[in-house]
Design an enzyme around this catalytic site. Structure first.
Site, PDB file in Angstrom:
ATOM      1  N   ASP A  52       0.874  -1.069  -0.020  1.00 10.99           N
ATOM      2  CA  ASP A  52       0.050  -0.055  -0.059  1.00 10.99           C
ATOM      3  C   ASP A  52       0.985   1.158  -0.074  1.00 10.99           C
ATOM      4  O   ASP A  52       2.028   1.229   0.345  1.00 10.99           O
ATOM      5  CB  ASP A  52      -0.843  -0.068   1.266  1.00 10.99           C
ATOM      6  CG  ASP A  52      -1.639   1.017   1.309  1.00 10.99           C
ATOM      7  OD1 ASP A  52      -2.395   1.581   0.331  1.00 10.99           O
ATOM      8  OD2 ASP A  52      -1.956   1.598   2.432  1.00 10.99           O
ATOM      9  N   THR A  92      -0.399   4.803   1.008  1.00 16.73           N
ATOM     10  CA  THR A  92      -0.417   5.798   2.321  1.00 16.73           C
ATOM     11  C   THR A  92      -0.592   5.008   3.773  1.00 16.73           C
ATOM     12  O   THR A  92      -1.165   3.965   3.995  1.00 16.73           O
ATOM     13  CB  THR A  92      -2.090   6.414   2.164  1.00 16.73           C
ATOM     14  OG1 THR A  92      -2.131   7.020   1.025  1.00 16.73           O
ATOM     15  CG2 THR A  92      -2.183   7.383   3.287  1.00 16.73           C
ATOM     16  N   ASN A 136      -8.455  -1.465   4.628  1.00 18.72           N
ATOM     17  CA  ASN A 136      -8.704  -1.806   3.019  1.00 18.72           C
ATOM     18  C   ASN A 136      -7.624  -2.664   2.550  1.00 18.72           C
ATOM     19  O   ASN A 136      -7.552  -2.996   1.350  1.00 18.72           O
ATOM     20  CB  ASN A 136      -8.740  -0.381   2.266  1.00 18.72           C
ATOM     21  CG  ASN A 136      -7.298   0.342   2.470  1.00 18.72           C
ATOM     22  OD1 ASN A 136      -6.948   0.291   3.532  1.00 18.72           O
ATOM     23  ND2 ASN A 136      -7.049   1.201   1.490  1.00 18.72           N
ATOM     24  N   ARG A 167      -1.870  14.740  -1.485  1.00 18.02           N
ATOM     25  CA  ARG A 167      -3.310  14.124  -1.734  1.00 18.02           C
ATOM     26  C   ARG A 167      -4.496  15.311  -1.755  1.00 18.02           C
ATOM     27  O   ARG A 167      -4.483  16.259  -1.062  1.00 18.02           O
ATOM     28  CB  ARG A 167      -3.618  13.580  -0.380  1.00 18.02           C
ATOM     29  CG  ARG A 167      -2.650  12.155  -0.160  1.00 18.02           C
ATOM     30  CD  ARG A 167      -2.732  11.741   1.303  1.00 18.02           C
ATOM     31  NE  ARG A 167      -3.754  11.321   1.857  1.00 18.02           N
ATOM     32  CZ  ARG A 167      -4.341  10.171   1.684  1.00 18.02           C
ATOM     33  NH1 ARG A 167      -3.566   9.191   0.871  1.00 18.02           N
ATOM     34  NH2 ARG A 167      -5.429   9.900   2.030  1.00 18.02           N
ATOM     35  N   LYS A 208      -7.269  -5.248  -5.078  1.00 19.50           N
ATOM     36  CA  LYS A 208      -5.871  -5.456  -4.616  1.00 19.50           C
ATOM     37  C   LYS A 208      -5.801  -7.118  -4.534  1.00 19.50           C
ATOM     38  O   LYS A 208      -4.768  -7.530  -4.793  1.00 19.50           O
ATOM     39  CB  LYS A 208      -5.559  -4.609  -3.194  1.00 19.50           C
ATOM     40  CG  LYS A 208      -5.628  -3.326  -3.305  1.00 19.50           C
ATOM     41  CD  LYS A 208      -5.262  -2.676  -1.904  1.00 19.50           C
ATOM     42  CE  LYS A 208      -5.173  -1.024  -1.924  1.00 19.50           C
ATOM     43  NZ  LYS A 208      -4.575  -0.351  -0.854  1.00 19.50           N
ATOM     44  N   ASP A 236      -1.132  -1.055   6.065  1.00 19.13           N
ATOM     45  CA  ASP A 236      -1.522  -0.634   7.412  1.00 19.13           C
ATOM     46  C   ASP A 236      -3.212  -0.375   7.728  1.00 19.13           C
ATOM     47  O   ASP A 236      -3.298  -0.261   8.883  1.00 19.13           O
ATOM     48  CB  ASP A 236      -0.849   0.673   7.592  1.00 19.13           C
ATOM     49  CG  ASP A 236      -1.450   1.833   6.713  1.00 19.13           C
ATOM     50  OD1 ASP A 236      -1.862   1.757   5.809  1.00 19.13           O
ATOM     51  OD2 ASP A 236      -1.543   2.946   7.491  1.00 19.13           O
TER      52      ASP A 236
END
Length: 1161
Positions: free
Chosen positions: A407, A409, A800, A602, A776, A797
């Site tokens: 991932d 973020t 999701n 972002r 994913k 982390d």
């Protein structure tokens, strides 16, 4: 009765309907037609066994293992027929293995029982018969009204009825459920919020209708019907009304709630995760080798049986004069006799299958997993978090990873957001010293930003400061919880004392930014939100909150303004807002959003919509109808949200910066040098993702970036994939990078998987943006199931990332700021992405070589063990005479050869940890399961057979012609011959492991030489006493006589040297003629003493400047002369002095803590 039995067996669950009806305080209808629903009690059961089923259930599970079941069959065969060895030889090792495993599993389950009893016996207060009654948690029933006080955890899933607050709200934290530490506000319906006493609750007449138990923590669909003055009032219930078991009550004195889900039907219990069922490549190889050795066993048994009957075809050998057959033996069936002989040979050779292998592997994995948690280099001092192992079954898989899916973020970045820029009505602004300045302007206004902010800018700031779910904590003395003025803080306390809490770091950063600029969110109470706009307080009434979801990718609030108007503020991804905007500077804002994204920021887009009274009435009606629906509530809410969030007026966009974590670029580069391909899977827009990929080194500036974006049809996607494939072949560029978005990926995976995979495998780095969580997991599964079957690792982390973490061969959770769901569902957890390099390159490397050697050495030593038994049959007319004494057969794998390989598999270091980290290419030497390839397996097997032949025939040459090896002319017998073979074997296989050992600790020395010494001491003791409980005394004085012969000693030395000399020559030859990169690293570390690591660094010091040294280590340095007291070059000592005292687990070295290690090249 039959229905009850079916329910208990789980065939016919007690509730079949889609909804459940809960009568508050268990006030059931008084008519005789009502049949109460059956619900689970409130006991939590995490244990696996009970007192009654432990033995049968545990035995059943253990005998499902093929090796255990095989030895059970062998044991039963020994009991049923006349076999050459005692049943004890198979029964005792089997009993030992089964007992050790059962004790381990029983102890773990006892701990679970203990924890369950503590939870189930916790005291709780329940409203019953008009009074507050204390009872145990396990006695709560569905429908009971439960009281929970401040800082207590909720014992069941409750629908909130009332709190001590006038508005019926309460604050909770769900840290134990999803790791989010922010305060969350939950609500009660107005009709029940007034019931704040036991008497009022006892008089309450209400019915809750809700969905059946569901594991989704964020989904709850229900409604409550309250009967007041004979009138039924129906109110919707959602996740904001449900208090989950395991959450904790905060900032609220007490609440009352009705239990709707109890025990194992609570959402927390439904989210219990079973132990990972993933299997490592080593385990699969081990099972394959086991089957091959089973074939060898069957071949030896069948061949021996055939040769026995071929030999007995001659009359003189069929029934010799000294061994006449009985009448029963002469008349027995030839077929049964053949089967009996075959089974007897099977029993004789059965030890070629190593029963203790599984126990040793389990112990190695379990004990070895502690080294990860003890490694100081994997300890994050700022957050005080050490690495965590959730499953030890996959340790060696860390050394076989070929693809890393990460991932962005919170994994590559810090997930700490800082507001940088924004776009308002087509103009870019930036924050300078708490002022919002248009691009190009300088900070020349001395008294703040009030002067130059006009209506559009203020409306934008208000939208940002009101459209969120942020909670506030005030740094002030305790106030009465039921204070009448919820905003009393604004009069006596500065807003500088407030602290914002949010589940999303973006929201917190934006609200803090508007506060600095002058529009501060000062709090909310019930349905009222308050902001302070440049010193002026304004109150807004919250009419509706349209929660964020992954499909819409936006969230909204509908507010009543102080002037009485109704406005909707919404914010979300530009793809979720811009298509629905009809006014405002749409194109300029789109351009600014792209510019922000190119800087790696972002972005969020902010818009609003004003409602007329008639429009709002329609909106309110639609939302109320959707929220009170029990069936298809999500679909109806989605339709209502789509109807409301349209015809938007675009206000602007925000840009926040998420900093890269420390040493991300170095980590990705190390993984690339190790031959590991890194894929980044993120939900961000592709410009932002590409910018971050370039900054973190995932993409290089010289890399040819290919794009598969915004494909709208299968044909278009296929054509673009073909173009990319041609371009890769035609371009003479060393490295390519691929960028693909979620929509294009869906098309590519639908019908063009092979083409897509061909393009991906030719790319050094792949970036997937705008990815949904399930996408994913699909990408990971696509690589996992490809023909090459590569080993995959997923790291993330957030919640999701859970799906891809569970899908990959190895899942790693980052202990970040998006909760603990990823950590709970992972196999390993680390605090920072940079720790991944050492976890794979060092720990993965060590674990793999250790267990690979362990597995092959076990098969090798068992071939050495049983092949002389097979050869012996050629010299005893296949009479099934055993070569070894039954005690030796039993103790060979349990005592004589078990500890050296276990200690080796815990401490072996082929190369120094520093070398493995500084030379990531060494990881390639062990990739593709190279140490457990068929060629390596064949080498160890052939080596075992060769050594076994040397053991047997070397001893035979010594004793074959003349057995009078004693000075007094006494002769040796068959037990002496077998003992000689066994003695040579124990010494040789132990020394063979010593030759394989590169890193020696005092424990290696102790178990290696101690095992040989123990064998000699045991044999002298065993053969020196007449044991009364033994039927025969075959071994009496045999070992003493053997050792008293100089010829026997000479033979032992010659045979051991003959066996091991070729190994030594082969190692020397290969090391000089065809050295691997690993062997070159060993030589470079061991060659010049001046360059060798000083002091105790090889034992306890690490690359990051931290140290596990203790005073004992420094003392040992001085005693061994490696380090002079007070020497300036004693890195370990100087580092230790700079490090504060740590906990005990922080002081232990993961790779040599049990002694001073010396490395042999």
């Amino acid at each position: 009765m039959l229905r009850w039995i079916r329910q208990q067996l789980g065939v016919d669950p007690p509730h079949q309907s889609d909804t459940r009806t809960v009568y508050v305080a268990n006030r059931f209808p008084q008519n005789g037609h009502y049949i109460p629903q059956r619900f689970a009690d409130n006991r939590i059961i995490s244990s696996k066994y009970t007192v009654w089923n432990f033995v049968p259930k545990n035995l059943f599970e253990q005998f499902r293992r093929i090796a255990n079941f095989y030895f059970l069959i062998i044991f039963l065969v020994q009991l049923m027929i006349d076999t050459p060895t005692s049943p004890i030889t198979s029964g005792l090792p089997l009993f030992f293995v089964i007992t050790v495993t059962a004790i381990k599993q029983g102890y773990e389950d006892w701990l679970r029982h203990k924890a369950d009893n503590e939870v189930n016996g916790a005291p709780v207060f329940v409203v019953r018969s008009g009074s507050l009654v204390q009872t145990k948690s396990k006695n709560i029933r569905v429908g009971d009204i439960v009281r929970v006080a401040k800082d207590e955890t909720f014992p069941v899933d409750l629908v909130l009825l009332s709190s001590d607050r006038a508005d019926g709200t309460c604050h909770i934290t769900t840290a134990s459920l999803d790791g989010e530490t922010n305060l969350k506000t939950h609500f009660s319906v107005p009709e029940t919020s007034v019931c704040q006493s036991v008497s009022q609750l006892e008089a309450l007449q209400a019915v809750v209708e809700c969905q059946q138990p569901d594991a989704d923590l964020y989904r709850f669909v229900g409604r409550i019907t309250v009967i007041q003055h004979g009138e039924e009032i129906v109110r919707p219930l959602g996740p904001e009304n449900l208090l989950l078991r395991g959450a904790r009550l905060k900032n609220t004195k007490e609440i009352f709630g009705v239990a709707v889900y109890t025990g194992m039907e609570s959402k927390m219990a439904l989210n219990y995760k079973c132990k990972s069922q993933k299997r490592s490549a080593v385990e699969k190889s081990m099972n394959t080798f086991l089957i091959i050795y089973l074939v060898i066993l069957l071949f030896e048994a069948i061949l021996s049986t055939i040769l026995k009957y071929a030999w007995q075809a001659e009359e003189k050998w069929n029934e010799p004069f000294y061994n006449q057959k009985t009448e029963q033996e002469r008349n027995s069936s030839p077929i049964l006799k053949f089967i009996s002989d075959f089974l007897a040979f099977l029993v004789l050779y059965n030890f070629i299958i190593p029963i203790s292998l599984y126990v040793t592997v389990e112990m190695q994995k379990f004990l070895g997993s502690f080294f990860i948690g003890w490694d100081l280099d994997l300890y994050h001092e700022e957050s005080d978090q050490k690495a965590q192992v959730n499953t030890s079954d996959l340790n060696e898989e860390l050394g076989q990873v070929e693809y890393v899916f990460t991932d962005k973020t919170g994994t590559l970045t810090e997930n700490e957001m800082h507001f940088r820029e924004c776009s308002i009505k087509g103009t870019k602004y930036r924050e300078v010293n708490g002022k919002l300045l248009p691009e190009g302007m300088t900070d020349d206004s001395p008294d703040g930003s009030v002067a130059h902010l006009i209506g559009d800018e203020v409306l934008f700031l208000k939208a940002v400061s009101l459209c969120h779910t942020v909670q506030i904590s005030y740094d002030q003395p305790d106030l009465p919880l039921g204070a009448s003025d919820p905003f009393s803080h604004v009069n006596g306390f500065s807003s500088n004392h407030m602290e914002y809490y949010a589940s999303s770091p973006d929201e917190k950063a934006l609200v803090e930014a508007t506060k600095r600029i002058g529009v501060a969110f000062t709090g909310s109470s019930g349905d009222t939100m308050e902001i302070k706009t440049f010193g002026k307080f304004e109150k807004y009434k919250l009419l509706h909150l349209l929660e964020f979801d992954a499909n819409r990718r936006r969230m909204s609030v509908i507010l009543q303004t102080p002037s009485g108007g109704t406005v909707l503020f919404t914010k979300g991804a530009e793809s979720a807002i811009l298509p629905f905007a009809t006014s405002g500077e749409i194109e300029k804002t789109r351009l600014h959003v792209d510019e922000f994204a190119l800087k790696g920021l972002r972005t969020l887009v902010v818009a609003c919509r004003h409602f007329s009274p008639e429009e709002y009435m329609d909106v309110d009606k639609r939302l109320t109808a959707a929220r009170t629906a029990l069936q298809q509530r999500e679909e109806k809410l989605q339709e209502a949200f789509d109807f409301i969030e349209r015809d938007l007026q675009l206000l602007g966009a925000t840009a926040v910066e998420d900093k890269l974590q420390d040493k991300v670029q170095e980590t990705i580069e190390a993984l690339r040098l190790a031959g590991i391909k890194v894929w980044v899977l993120t939900g961000d827009k592709h410009e932002t993702a590409v910018s971050v990929s370039l900054s973190c080194g995932h993409f290089h500036r010289t890399m040819n970036i290919l794009e598969l974006l915004q494909q709208r049809s299968d044909n278009e996607c296929a054509e673009q994939l073909r173009r990319l494939a041609r371009r890769i072949k035609e371009d003479h560029v060393i490295q390519h990078g691929l960028v693909v978005d979620g929509a294009s990926l869906s098309l590519a995976l639908r019908e063009h998987e092979k083409l897509f995979m061909e393009v991906c495998k030719n790319c050094s780095a792949v970036l997937c943006c705008r990815m949904a969580p399930l996408q994913k997991a699909k990408v990971v599964r696509l690589l996992k199931t490809s023909p090459e079957k590569p080993i995959t690792l997923a790291i993330g982390d957030g919640a999701n990332d859970v799906s891809m973490i569970q899908e990959a061969h190895v899942g790693i959770g980052i202990m970040g700021k998006e909760g603990r769901q990823a950590v709970r569902n992972s196999d390993y957890a680390i605090a920072r992405f940079k720790f991944l390099a050492k976890l794979l390159l060092v720990h993965g490397h060590f674990y793999y070589i250790r267990i690979a050697t362990l597995v092959q050495y076990f098969f090798y030593k068992n071939v050495c063990f049983i092949t002389p038994q097979f050869l012996y049959q050629f010299f005893c007319l296949f009479s099934q005479q055993t070569l070894y004494d039954s005690v030796y057969l039993t103790l060979y794998n349990i005592c004589f050869t078990s500890l050296p390989i276990l200690v080796y598999s815990l401490f072996e270091q082929l190369v120094h940890p520093h070398a493995l980290q500084s030379k990531p290419c060494l990881y390639r030497d062990i990739s593709k399961n190279s140490l457990l390839s068929f060629r390596t397996f064949l080498y160890w097997t052939v080596l075992g057979f060769c050594h076994a032949f040397i053991f047997f025939f070397g001893s035979y040459i010594l004793m074959g012609e003349d057995t009078t090896l004693m000075g007094n002319g006494q002769m040796f017998g068959n037990w002496t011959f077998g003992t000689l073979v066994f003695t040579v074997m124990v010494i040789t296989v132990t020394l063979k492991l010593a030759l394989e050992t590169h890193f020696w600790t005092w424990m290696n020395h102790f178990v290696t030489w101690g095992s040989i010494a123990f064998y000699f001491i045991f044999s002298l003791f065993y053969g020196g006493i007449i044991w009364p409980f033994l039927h025969t005394q075959d071994m009496y004085f045999v070992f003493v006589q053997l050792l008293s012969s100089g010829s026997a000693w000479f033979a032992i030395i010659i045979i051991v040297i003959t066996c091991l000399s070729p190994d030594v020559f082969k190692k020397v030859l290969y090391r000089h003629l065809q050295p691997t990169s690993t062997q070159n690293s060993q030589q470079s570390l061991s060659a010049p003493p001046a360059q060798a690591l000083s002091c105790m660094e090889s034992l306890c010091c690490y690359q990051q400047g931290q140290s596990g040294c203790s005073r004992l280590a420094s003392l040992l340095d001085q005693m061994t002369g490696h380090c002079k007291a007070g020497a300036s070059n004693c890195h370990a000592s100087s580092r230790c002095n700079r490090i504060r005292p740590r906990a005990a687990w922080q002081m232990v070295d993961p790779d040599g803590a049990l002694g001073v290690g010396k490395r042999s090249a």
